[in-house]
Design a protein around this motif. Structure first.
Motif, PDB file in Angstrom:
ATOM      1  N   UNK A   1       0.838  -1.206   0.000  1.00 31.96           N
ATOM      2  CA  UNK A   1       0.000   0.000   0.000  1.00 31.96           C
ATOM      3  C   UNK A   1       0.874   1.257   0.000  1.00 31.96           C
ATOM      4  N   UNK A   2       1.946   1.246   0.776  1.00 29.02           N
ATOM      5  CA  UNK A   2       2.826   2.408   0.847  1.00 29.02           C
ATOM      6  C   UNK A   2       3.513   2.665  -0.490  1.00 29.02           C
ATOM      7  N   UNK A   3       3.826   1.586  -1.224  1.00 26.10           N
ATOM      8  CA  UNK A   3       4.382   1.756  -2.567  1.00 26.10           C
ATOM      9  C   UNK A   3       3.397   2.481  -3.477  1.00 26.10           C
ATOM     10  N   UNK A   4       2.151   2.010  -3.474  1.00 32.42           N
ATOM     11  CA  UNK A   4       1.169   2.545  -4.416  1.00 32.42           C
ATOM     12  C   UNK A   4       0.749   3.962  -4.036  1.00 32.42           C
ATOM     13  N   UNK A   5       0.689   4.257  -2.750  1.00 29.82           N
ATOM     14  CA  UNK A   5       0.404   5.634  -2.325  1.00 29.82           C
ATOM     15  C   UNK A   5       1.505   6.574  -2.830  1.00 29.82           C
ATOM     16  N   UNK A   6       2.729   6.088  -2.817  1.00 29.41           N
ATOM     17  CA  UNK A   6       3.837   6.900  -3.328  1.00 29.41           C
ATOM     18  C   UNK A   6       3.682   7.126  -4.824  1.00 29.41           C
ATOM     19  N   UNK A   7       3.243   6.099  -5.548  1.00 33.20           N
ATOM     20  CA  UNK A   7       2.973   6.274  -6.979  1.00 33.20           C
ATOM     21  C   UNK A   7       1.882   7.312  -7.203  1.00 33.20           C
TER      22      UNK A   7
ATOM     23  N   UNK B   1       4.018  -0.405   9.956  1.00 35.36           N
ATOM     24  CA  UNK B   1       5.199   0.400  10.229  1.00 35.36           C
ATOM     25  C   UNK B   1       5.138   1.661   9.372  1.00 35.36           C
ATOM     26  N   UNK B   2       4.772   2.779   9.993  1.00 34.04           N
ATOM     27  CA  UNK B   2       4.683   4.049   9.283  1.00 34.04           C
ATOM     28  C   UNK B   2       6.088   4.591   9.102  1.00 34.04           C
ATOM     29  N   UNK B   3       6.411   5.041   7.879  1.00 29.31           N
ATOM     30  CA  UNK B   3       7.793   5.380   7.548  1.00 29.31           C
ATOM     31  C   UNK B   3       7.838   6.281   6.326  1.00 29.31           C
ATOM     32  N   UNK B   4       8.939   6.994   6.134  1.00 31.96           N
ATOM     33  CA  UNK B   4       9.074   7.807   4.928  1.00 31.96           C
ATOM     34  C   UNK B   4       9.129   6.936   3.672  1.00 31.96           C
TER      35      UNK B   4
ATOM     36  N   UNK C   1       2.109   8.442   3.816  1.00 31.79           N
ATOM     37  CA  UNK C   1       2.112   7.157   3.113  1.00 31.79           C
ATOM     38  C   UNK C   1       1.429   6.044   3.909  1.00 31.79           C
ATOM     39  N   UNK C   2       0.759   6.402   4.985  1.00 35.58           N
ATOM     40  CA  UNK C   2       0.176   5.401   5.876  1.00 35.58           C
ATOM     41  C   UNK C   2      -0.959   4.625   5.208  1.00 35.58           C
ATOM     42  N   UNK C   3      -0.969   3.303   5.370  1.00 32.82           N
ATOM     43  CA  UNK C   3      -2.102   2.500   4.881  1.00 32.82           C
ATOM     44  C   UNK C   3      -3.282   2.652   5.827  1.00 32.82           C
ATOM     45  N   UNK C   4      -4.487   2.301   5.369  1.00 32.97           N
ATOM     46  CA  UNK C   4      -5.634   2.339   6.278  1.00 32.97           C
ATOM     47  C   UNK C   4      -5.443   1.308   7.394  1.00 32.97           C
ATOM     48  N   UNK C   5      -6.039   1.554   8.529  1.00 33.59           N
ATOM     49  CA  UNK C   5      -5.894   0.632   9.666  1.00 33.59           C
ATOM     50  C   UNK C   5      -6.567  -0.691   9.335  1.00 33.59           C
ATOM     51  N   UNK C   6      -5.815  -1.761   9.522  1.00 27.90           N
ATOM     52  CA  UNK C   6      -6.347  -3.104   9.279  1.00 27.90           C
ATOM     53  C   UNK C   6      -6.893  -3.677  10.578  1.00 27.90           C
ATOM     54  N   UNK C   7      -7.904  -4.495  10.475  1.00 26.89           N
ATOM     55  CA  UNK C   7      -8.452  -5.148  11.660  1.00 26.89           C
ATOM     56  C   UNK C   7      -7.503  -6.255  12.098  1.00 26.89           C
TER      57      UNK C   7
END
Length: 400
Positions: A161-167, A362-365, A391-397
């Motif tokens: 998810x963090x990859x695609x948010x960066x895209x 893991x939230x990260x640059x 770049x944070x993904x949505x919270x997963x259950x």
């Protein structure tokens, strides 16, 4: 399965924890657990790809891990008065081998397992950790499913998810934009198309795809389809030996000049694959040498053979920092280790890292990058850095 044992010693704290430990050294959890005197070592098992298709990733992971342990312990080799006993096991990218190795280590009293270069491996080891109530810190494995897998599972790398948010960051507001995914047929292409639809499509973009057989060697027809679609963003997900020919064709057919073309920046050894197209592509990046200038990055460069950081060195480094934190705060109590990591914020190679308590993401640059030079001497530079929150993904259950 190849297993080798190494004994290393680590001091209890990451640099940022030194002052706090100085004030509480007399009552540390490991002192309580050991009762003083000659304390039993802390057993840590690293199950990762020493061989197999992801061996180059595994090599970077273990180099980063060793550098991170040295940094987190100031080179003294102890957590409190306890030595760290590290056992390395080769899973060769095979989930069955990884599960066997993890079970063997757990049977020998190991309460911390780290590694998992492969996503398939991580998804098989995570349930073993939960069943046996041991701490599991997954490594370079990028599958989103590791996040929230269970209360005992964490990750030291980024997720898809963090990859695609960066895209997505390359086109700003996605609402009304047209995005095309160019990928190979099969599970790899399916996963990337689904991620782009979820992340960028979910933000309002129209997402379609152009898919090619994995065996394709002629790419002109696919380039024509892409140009006809007139996308605002072309997301390319490609793996394998035909990548060079694919990029050359996209360049020759004018695709790279017609739209913003984004793909992931892999390890340095793969950069020559881009050829003349390399300087025309926009890259989303997890990490590359020079992307950050943190104290951790400087320490890692000083320890990594050759002094050049690469894609997965930060994952190993962060894993070591997390192991030290877990033992320093939790001693031999795994539930206390889990609590110590949940919500923990620390400075890693990439900068500020935070373990989200709700699901252990893991939230990260993350980075926008460009390549300059030629296919044999490319240099990567950061164009923009996304913060961990951006770049944070949505919270997963949490599943267990």
């Amino acid at each position: 399965m190849t297993i080798r044992h190494t004994r290393r010693v680590f001091l209890s704290a990451a640099t940022m924890m030194a002052a706090a430990l100085a004030a509480t050294a007399c009552g540390s959890p490991q002192d309580t657990a050991s009762g003083g005197g000659d304390a039993a070592p802390v057993k840590v098992g690293l199950v990762y790809s020493q061989s197999g298709p992801l061996a180059s990733y595994g090599k970077q992971y273990i180099e980063g891990f060793k550098a991170g342990l040295d940094f987190a312990t100031k080179g003294t080799g102890k957590v409190g008065d306890r030595k760290i006993e590290v056992t390395e096991a080769d899973d060769a990218g095979d989930p069955a081998k990884a599960v066997s190795a993890a079970k063997d280590l757990i049977g020998k009293g190991t309460k911390i397992i780290a590694g998992s270069t492969s996503s398939g491996v991580a998804l098989q080891v995570a349930p073993i950790a939960a069943q046996n109530k041991v701490l599991f810190v997954s490594g370079p494995a990028a599958t989103d499913a590791v996040t929230g897998a269970n209360k005992y599972t964490f990750r030291s790398g980024r997720q898809s998810w963090q990859d695609v948010v960066t895209a997505k960051s390359f086109i700003g507001d996605a609402a009304g934009k047209k995005v095309v995914v160019f990928a190979q047929d099969g599970a790899f292409g399916d996963a990337n198309e689904a991620a782009v639809k979820a992340v960028i499509g979910g933000a309002g973009a129209s997402v379609s795809s152009v898919r090619a057989p994995a065996s394709a060697t002629e790419f002109t027809p696919f380039a024509s389809q892409i140009k006809a679609a007139k996308p605002d963003l072309l997301f390319v997900a490609w793996a394998g030996t035909t990548a060079g020919a694919m990029w050359q064709t996209l360049d020759q057919q004018g695709v790279l000049a017609a739209t913003t073309v984004v793909t992931g920046l892999d390890i340095r050894a793969s950069w020559p694959t881009f050829g003349a197209a390399g300087s025309k592509i926009s890259f989303l990046s997890h990490y590359f040498d020079g992307a950050s200038d943190t104290e951790a990055a400087k320490a890692a460069k000083a320890k990594i053979p050759g002094g050049t950081l690469d894609l997965f060195h930060p994952d190993g480094f962060a894993a070591a920092q997390m192991v030290v934190r877990a033992v320093q705060e939790g001693g031999d109590d795994v539930d206390k280790m889990v609590k110590a990591l949940e919500g923990w914020e620390f400075e890693g190679v990439k900068g500020t890292m935070k373990i989200r308590a709700e699901d252990h993401a893991l939230l990260q640059p993350m980075y926008q990058a460009k390549l300059t030079g030629s296919g044999t001497t490319f240099t990567a530079t950061a164009q923009k850095t996304l913060t961990g929150d951006e770049s944070a993904p949505p919270v997963a259950q949490m599943k267990g």
